[in-house]
Design a protein around this motif. Structure first.
Motif, PDB file in Angstrom:
ATOM      1  N   LYS A 129       0.769  -1.250   0.000  1.00  0.00           N
ATOM      2  CA  LYS A 129       0.000   0.000   0.000  1.00  0.00           C
ATOM      3  C   LYS A 129       0.796   1.294   0.000  1.00  0.00           C
ATOM      4  O   LYS A 129       0.198   2.366  -0.117  1.00  0.00           O
ATOM      5  CB  LYS A 129      -1.013   0.034   1.159  1.00  0.00           C
ATOM      6  N   ARG A 132      -0.271   5.661   2.330  1.00  0.00           N
ATOM      7  CA  ARG A 132      -1.689   5.335   2.534  1.00  0.00           C
ATOM      8  C   ARG A 132      -2.645   6.375   1.947  1.00  0.00           C
ATOM      9  O   ARG A 132      -3.814   6.076   1.722  1.00  0.00           O
ATOM     10  CB  ARG A 132      -1.989   5.206   4.024  1.00  0.00           C
ATOM     11  N   HIS A 164       1.063  -9.368   5.733  1.00  0.00           N
ATOM     12  CA  HIS A 164       0.304  -9.889   6.891  1.00  0.00           C
ATOM     13  C   HIS A 164      -0.467 -11.168   6.520  1.00  0.00           C
ATOM     14  O   HIS A 164      -1.568 -11.378   7.026  1.00  0.00           O
ATOM     15  CB  HIS A 164      -0.773  -8.956   7.446  1.00  0.00           C
TER      16      HIS A 164
HETATM   17  C1  LIG Z   1      -2.493 -10.802  12.954  1.00  0.00           C
HETATM   18  C2  LIG Z   1      -3.000 -10.309  11.637  1.00  0.00           C
HETATM   19  C3  LIG Z   1      -3.361 -11.222  10.665  1.00  0.00           C
HETATM   20  C4  LIG Z   1      -3.791 -10.788   9.409  1.00  0.00           C
HETATM   21  N1  LIG Z   1      -4.087 -11.718   8.447  1.00  0.00           N
HETATM   22  C5  LIG Z   1      -4.341 -11.293   7.185  1.00  0.00           C
HETATM   23  C6  LIG Z   1      -4.495 -12.241   6.114  1.00  0.00           C
HETATM   24  O1  LIG Z   1      -4.448 -13.452   6.325  1.00  0.00           O
HETATM   25  N2  LIG Z   1      -4.683 -11.775   4.855  1.00  0.00           N
HETATM   26  C7  LIG Z   1      -4.734 -10.444   4.589  1.00  0.00           C
HETATM   27  O2  LIG Z   1      -4.899 -10.092   3.429  1.00  0.00           O
HETATM   28  N3  LIG Z   1      -4.595  -9.518   5.571  1.00  0.00           N
HETATM   29  C8  LIG Z   1      -4.400  -9.916   6.857  1.00  0.00           C
HETATM   30  N4  LIG Z   1      -4.244  -8.986   7.863  1.00  0.00           N
HETATM   31  C9  LIG Z   1      -4.239  -7.581   7.490  1.00  0.00           C
HETATM   32  C10 LIG Z   1      -5.362  -6.743   8.037  1.00  0.00           C
HETATM   33  O3  LIG Z   1      -6.537  -6.917   7.299  1.00  0.00           O
HETATM   34  C11 LIG Z   1      -4.801  -5.307   7.984  1.00  0.00           C
HETATM   35  O4  LIG Z   1      -3.904  -5.210   9.077  1.00  0.00           O
HETATM   36  C12 LIG Z   1      -5.849  -4.245   8.038  1.00  0.00           C
HETATM   37  O5  LIG Z   1      -6.623  -4.262   6.869  1.00  0.00           O
HETATM   38  C13 LIG Z   1      -5.192  -2.859   8.172  1.00  0.00           C
HETATM   39  O6  LIG Z   1      -4.182  -2.665   7.212  1.00  0.00           O
HETATM   40  P1  LIG Z   1      -2.698  -2.269   7.661  1.00  0.00           P
HETATM   41  O7  LIG Z   1      -2.278  -3.157   8.766  1.00  0.00           O
HETATM   42  O8  LIG Z   1      -1.851  -2.233   6.447  1.00  0.00           O
HETATM   43  O9  LIG Z   1      -2.820  -0.856   8.306  1.00  0.00           O
HETATM   44  P2  LIG Z   1      -3.017   0.523   7.585  1.00  0.00           P
HETATM   45  O10 LIG Z   1      -3.860   0.378   6.378  1.00  0.00           O
HETATM   46  O11 LIG Z   1      -1.698   1.175   7.421  1.00  0.00           O
HETATM   47  O12 LIG Z   1      -3.881   1.276   8.678  1.00  0.00           O
HETATM   48  C14 LIG Z   1      -3.309   1.887   9.847  1.00  0.00           C
HETATM   49  C15 LIG Z   1      -4.268   2.998  10.280  1.00  0.00           C
HETATM   50  O13 LIG Z   1      -4.342   3.992   9.248  1.00  0.00           O
HETATM   51  C16 LIG Z   1      -5.704   4.182   8.838  1.00  0.00           C
HETATM   52  N5  LIG Z   1      -5.700   4.430   7.400  1.00  0.00           N
HETATM   53  C17 LIG Z   1      -5.164   3.660   6.430  1.00  0.00           C
HETATM   54  N6  LIG Z   1      -5.349   4.229   5.215  1.00  0.00           N
HETATM   55  C18 LIG Z   1      -6.010   5.375   5.431  1.00  0.00           C
HETATM   56  C19 LIG Z   1      -6.491   6.423   4.577  1.00  0.00           C
HETATM   57  N7  LIG Z   1      -6.310   6.392   3.255  1.00  0.00           N
HETATM   58  N8  LIG Z   1      -7.143   7.453   5.147  1.00  0.00           N
HETATM   59  C20 LIG Z   1      -7.338   7.501   6.493  1.00  0.00           C
HETATM   60  N9  LIG Z   1      -6.902   6.542   7.345  1.00  0.00           N
HETATM   61  C21 LIG Z   1      -6.244   5.506   6.827  1.00  0.00           C
HETATM   62  C22 LIG Z   1      -6.419   2.880   9.217  1.00  0.00           C
HETATM   63  O14 LIG Z   1      -7.832   3.061   9.401  1.00  0.00           O
HETATM   64  C23 LIG Z   1      -5.710   2.517  10.509  1.00  0.00           C
HETATM   65  O15 LIG Z   1      -6.277   3.240  11.574  1.00  0.00           O
HETATM   66  C24 LIG Z   1      -3.864  -9.401   9.134  1.00  0.00           C
HETATM   67  C25 LIG Z   1      -3.526  -8.479  10.127  1.00  0.00           C
HETATM   68  C26 LIG Z   1      -3.097  -8.919  11.368  1.00  0.00           C
HETATM   69  C27 LIG Z   1      -2.708  -7.894  12.402  1.00  0.00           C
END
Ligand SMILES: Cc1cc2nc3c(=O)[nH]c(=O)nc-3n(C[C@H](O)[C@H](O)[C@H](O)COP(=O)(O)OP(=O)(O)OC[C@H]3O[C@@H](n4cnc5c(N)ncnc54)[C@H](O)[C@@H]3O)c2cc1C
Length: 472
Positions: A129, A132, A164
């Motif tokens: 990503k 963001r 992840h």
């Molecule tokens: C233990 C674990 C297992 C997982 N397993 C899987 C899996 O099997 N397959 C899979 O595909 N995913 C998996 N995930 C991923 C999970 O779906 C993501 O962590 C989640 O969608 C958030 O994405 P990110 O972690 O990249 O955080 P980010 O997208 O970076 O988000 C961090 C913060 O920023 C905010 N944010 C992000 N973008 C914006 C924007 N444009 N505007 C405003 N706010 C924003 C979010 O709301 C959040 O508060 C897993 C996550 C965890 C922790």
């Protein structure tokens, strides 16, 4: 159906996987990855049937609210790669009804084949990503979202990373789908497909909170529930057409991930319900072991935990009671109740854990290991001084501290806390979906009536009832 041994042989396929800085040539060569693979293998043996043509009953979509309820309670007890597979296949079944041809037919064929081969599938949704705040085409690196870099007569070539990804190194296939809706111009990013983990160009870098040493006595939760999380890189991976479920149709980019959402979130909710009961139970047991059942501040904290656990259960029951039937006759949990409950569970988990820690005491992190009970010098002394209430032995109290530590105050406990927050989407995502499905018209009308700005809505008034005179 596969046995555990069949599964272990199948993943010994030369997959390109890395762990703690080293190339792992065979999963069997690394004790931590092997322990995790054994958890998957054990689950294969649990469900195995030697009958020809038998399939795992979990992989059949629920066809009534009663079946959905039963499934919701069973899935919280199953091992993580089977859970990921269940969620992946349910979402593909739901998506197939909405995708255009030939993708819908390919998706159905893939599901049937995956069930028949009894394989394990990781869901590859979350892209790296980049920045963001920028869409895919505005990113300085065009690979920040997974994309098609070449279209050949027989298939596609993919580049990018999905991060992840739970269980990636331990599964057979990766089910790849866009993480979000795409716009015209973003056709190369609107791609969904299935890719074997062993496909040339797939690289998985693993992370895990499986405990070092892995003694189940001290780690009764994490040795069963920890997973490997995969940072999955697609370094120009070829995918044949028959495994492609979307290629450039931006209007369908979010179809599969939206089909997955209700299943992932209902599963999240079911887990919160189970976890909330576990936390209440641990709080009660350690209170009894400490001899503090009558302390009012302790009782109040447990009462609050009970109310939280009950509200989560109510939300899960409402999501199932209001389940929606799909055109194919499958049942999906109600989106509003599922999301609102998942939000509550995720947002309040840390407060519940704080109550448990506050009630239990510092031995959560300072108690010696269970193995020290077996040492002839220390064992009896530990039993003596670990004893709190005379009703609970020192050993039981020490084991309760070990369970609380493992679940809430270990590396795994930290993983669990973050997983609860993000798995199935962030709190923000739950809020968005809840707002989308909430009946704002009803709320506005209620407020207008309250303020005297609108007459009462006659449709919500109870119909008059004819009262029969009663002969006394
Ligand atoms: C233990 C674990 C297992 C997982 N397993 C899987 C899996 O099997 N397959 C899979 O595909 N995913 C998996 N995930 C991923 C999970 O779906 C993501 O962590 C989640 O969608 C958030 O994405 P990110 O972690 O990249 O955080 P980010 O997208 O970076 O988000 C961090 C913060 O920023 C905010 N944010 C992000 N973008 C914006 C924007 N444009 N505007 C405003 N706010 C924003 C979010 O709301 C959040 O508060 C897993 C996550 C965890 C922790």
């Amino acid at each position: 159906m596969r046995t555990g041994a069949d599964y272990l042989a199948a993943i010994d396929d030369g997959r390109l996987t890395y762990f703690r800085g080293k190339r792992i040539h065979r999963i069997q060569d690394d004790p931590t990855l092997l322990a995790l693979a054994h958890n998957t293998a054990r689950e294969y043996d649990r469900f195995h049937s030697p009958e020809p043509g038998a399939i795992n009953p979990l992989l059949v979509a629920p066809r009534s609210p009663a079946e959905l309820r039963e499934r919701a309670t069973v899935v919280v007890t199953i091992e993580e790669t089977l859970l990921a597979t269940y969620l992946a296949l349910m979402s593909m079944k739901s998506a197939a009804a909405r995708l255009p041809e030939p993708f819908a037919e390919r998706a159905r064929a893939y599901v049937d084949d995956a069930v028949a081969r009894d394989i394990r599938i990781a869901q590859c949704i979350s892209d790296s990503k980049g920045n963001r705040s920028l869409p895919p085409l505005a990113q300085p690196d065009p690979d920040a979202y997974l994309r098609v870099v070449e279209r050949r007569p027989d298939g596609l070539v993919l580049r990018g990373a999905k991060i992840h990804i739970s269980g990636a190194s331990l599964c057979d296939d990766l089910l790849v789908m866009p993480t979000k809706a795409m716009k015209p111009g973003e056709e190369d990013y609107a791609v969904a497909c299935a890719v074997p983990v062993s496909a040339p160009g797939v690289v998985v870098v693993n992370a895990t909170t499986y405990p070092e040493g892995g003694d189940p006595e001290d780690h009764p939760v994490s040795t069963r529930s920890a997973l490997t999380e995969g940072f999955v890189i697609f370094d120009d991976v070829f995918v044949p057409h028959e495994m492609v479920f979307l290629d450039g149709q931006v209007e369908y980019a979010s179809t599969i991930v939206h089909s997955l959402g209700p299943w992932v979130r209902l599963n999240g909710v079911s887990r919160y319900v189970r976890q909330a009961d576990e936390l209440v139970g641990l709080a009660q047991l350690i209170t009894e072991a400490n001899g503090l059942e009558r302390a009012s501040h302790v009782r109040e904290k447990i009462d609050e935990m009970i109310i939280h656990a009950t509200l989560l259960r109510a939300g899960m029951e409402a999501a199932i009671a209001h389940a929606v039937e799909s055109p194919e006759g499958f049942y999906f949990p109600d989106e509003l109740f599922t999301n609102a409950t998942k939000y509550l569970g995720a947002a309040e988990l840390n407060r519940m854990v704080r109550h448990l820690h506050d009630i239990a005491g510092g031995a959560i992190v300072t108690a010696p290991s269970v193995a020290d009970l077996s040492n002839e010098d220390t064992g009896e002394l530990l039993r003596k001084y670990m004893q709190g209430s005379e009703k609970v032995s020192g050993e039981q109290r020490l084991r309760l501290f070990a369970a609380i530590r493992d679940l809430t105050a270990s590396g795994f406990g930290g993983w669990n806390s973050v997983m609860n927050l993000f798995s199935g989407g962030s709190l923000f995502a739950q809020r968005l979906v809840a707002r989308k499905h909430y009946d704002m018209g009803r709320a506005r009308q209620a407020a207008l009536e309250l303020a005297g700005l609108a007459p009462a809505d006659p449709s919500v008034m109870p119909a008059p009832v004819a009262v029969q005179p009663v002969d006394r």
